[in-house]
Design an enzyme around this catalytic site. Sequence first.
Site, PDB file in Angstrom:
ATOM      1  N   HIS A   1      89.398  64.096  51.059  1.00 29.76           N
ATOM      2  CA  HIS A   1      88.529  64.231  52.229  1.00 29.76           C
ATOM      3  C   HIS A   1      89.227  64.001  53.570  1.00 29.76           C
ATOM      4  O   HIS A   1      88.680  63.394  54.490  1.00 29.76           O
ATOM      5  CB  HIS A   1      87.325  63.303  52.104  1.00 29.76           C
ATOM      6  CG  HIS A   1      86.389  63.677  50.987  1.00 29.76           C
ATOM      7  ND1 HIS A   1      86.325  64.948  50.455  1.00 29.76           N
ATOM      8  CD2 HIS A   1      85.472  62.937  50.292  1.00 29.76           C
ATOM      9  CE1 HIS A   1      85.411  64.975  49.490  1.00 29.76           C
ATOM     10  NE2 HIS A   1      84.891  63.770  49.375  1.00 29.76           N
TER      11      HIS A   1
ATOM     12  N   HIS B   1      79.276  66.657  53.668  1.00 28.69           N
ATOM     13  CA  HIS B   1      79.108  65.812  52.483  1.00 28.69           C
ATOM     14  C   HIS B   1      77.729  65.155  52.477  1.00 28.69           C
ATOM     15  O   HIS B   1      77.594  63.947  52.239  1.00 28.69           O
ATOM     16  CB  HIS B   1      80.206  64.750  52.443  1.00 28.69           C
ATOM     17  CG  HIS B   1      80.528  64.247  51.070  1.00 28.69           C
ATOM     18  ND1 HIS B   1      79.681  63.433  50.353  1.00 28.69           N
ATOM     19  CD2 HIS B   1      81.612  64.442  50.275  1.00 28.69           C
ATOM     20  CE1 HIS B   1      80.235  63.126  49.191  1.00 28.69           C
ATOM     21  NE2 HIS B   1      81.415  63.735  49.119  1.00 28.69           N
TER      22      HIS B   1
ATOM     23  N   GLU C   1      78.706  70.460  48.020  1.00 31.44           N
ATOM     24  CA  GLU C   1      79.746  70.598  49.036  1.00 31.44           C
ATOM     25  C   GLU C   1      80.406  71.983  48.899  1.00 31.44           C
ATOM     26  O   GLU C   1      81.249  72.190  48.033  1.00 31.44           O
ATOM     27  CB  GLU C   1      80.794  69.505  48.862  1.00 31.44           C
ATOM     28  CG  GLU C   1      80.233  68.096  48.788  1.00 31.44           C
ATOM     29  CD  GLU C   1      81.198  67.159  48.091  1.00 31.44           C
ATOM     30  OE1 GLU C   1      82.396  67.152  48.448  1.00 31.44           O
ATOM     31  OE2 GLU C   1      80.758  66.437  47.172  1.00 31.44           O
TER      32      GLU C   1
END
Length: 382
Positions: free
Chosen positions: A138, A211, A347
Amino acid sequence: MKFFSYALYSGLILGILSGYARPKPDQPAKPMAGIEKTLFGTFPDGRQADLFTLRNKAGMTVKITNYGGYIVSWTAPDKAGTYEDIILGMPAFADYLKGTPSLGPIIGRFGNRIGNARFSLDGKEYVLAANTKTNHIHGGRVGFDKKLWTAKPVTGDEPALHLTYTSIDGEEGYPGNLAVEVVYTLQKDNALRIHYTATTDKATVVNLTNHAYFNLSGMKRDVLGYELMIRANSYLPTDASQIPTGAIQPVAGTAFDFTKPAVVGARINDTTDVQIRYGSGYDHCWVFTDASKNLKLGATVRDPESGRFMEMYTTEPGVQLYTANHLNGLKGKEGVVYKRRYGLCLETQHFPDSPNKPNFPSTVLRPGETYSSTTVYKFSVK
């Protein structure tokens, strides 16, 4: 007497007309579409983060902060027409500063995982922050979710929030100065459109997503009873550290088959499936059957009890389904405790570890090119 009758008759007519002109006292006013800016919180160094409330005429509201692009709250109607918050979030700005398990922010430069926190591009190796054991996830330790973005609100029947940020060359180990814009638009049809664009001055890799954790019950129940459909005949199996092996495996005959609506919790604890064990449930990328870059229906989710129905459309080739397997009692908004599997993430993205997997769709962005991606989450009742 004639004058009295005429006056009485005129008064009755005027009263009837004025009755039509005035709304009844108990008739609610129609919501006004638009966007409102308020202070969300102040950083220790004095900078301020703002909160933007987008509202459409149907009554849906979406609150987004320019700190990390977090979707802080999002209301949607149930089958009785009651609007409730359907997204996990934290009580206050200070809680977001402490860090959250990615409850609704923009993820970048690279959504999901990159194996061994490194990749090679044009013959050069780039070493990234290893922030999940030996892997990168991420965007690193200080990814896009921890940046203060420049915000430009746009009012109208479909209010929008334009967020911009420039990630400098070398940030978290990535090459190139990357100029990013993310536009959230609340549409008339109770859909939130998220459009991402980016340009670079040096070859780099980009994989942006959001997210958000959805809870269509209005925070009353976990997600195990939801009916989920994913238009994907294949998914990406991973190794024990959740890095894709490089294989693209059919979902048929596995716990990963959601080609027809299936209950999320029906096979989520099937530990005879090694992939379920690796993810402690679902935490994998599905490969859409439609490989085009067109905006297409990718997935649907329905909560049978509330009747809320969400459609997800995207231009991306895949979607990471995550079923909040590691939430363990986090105290969220309104004092609600977010237990394990209290949310569901869809996602939209390119595939995890794409920079190290030549057979996966490329995530390389070069000077002169524009990264472009769109995802739409649309709500109704069914």
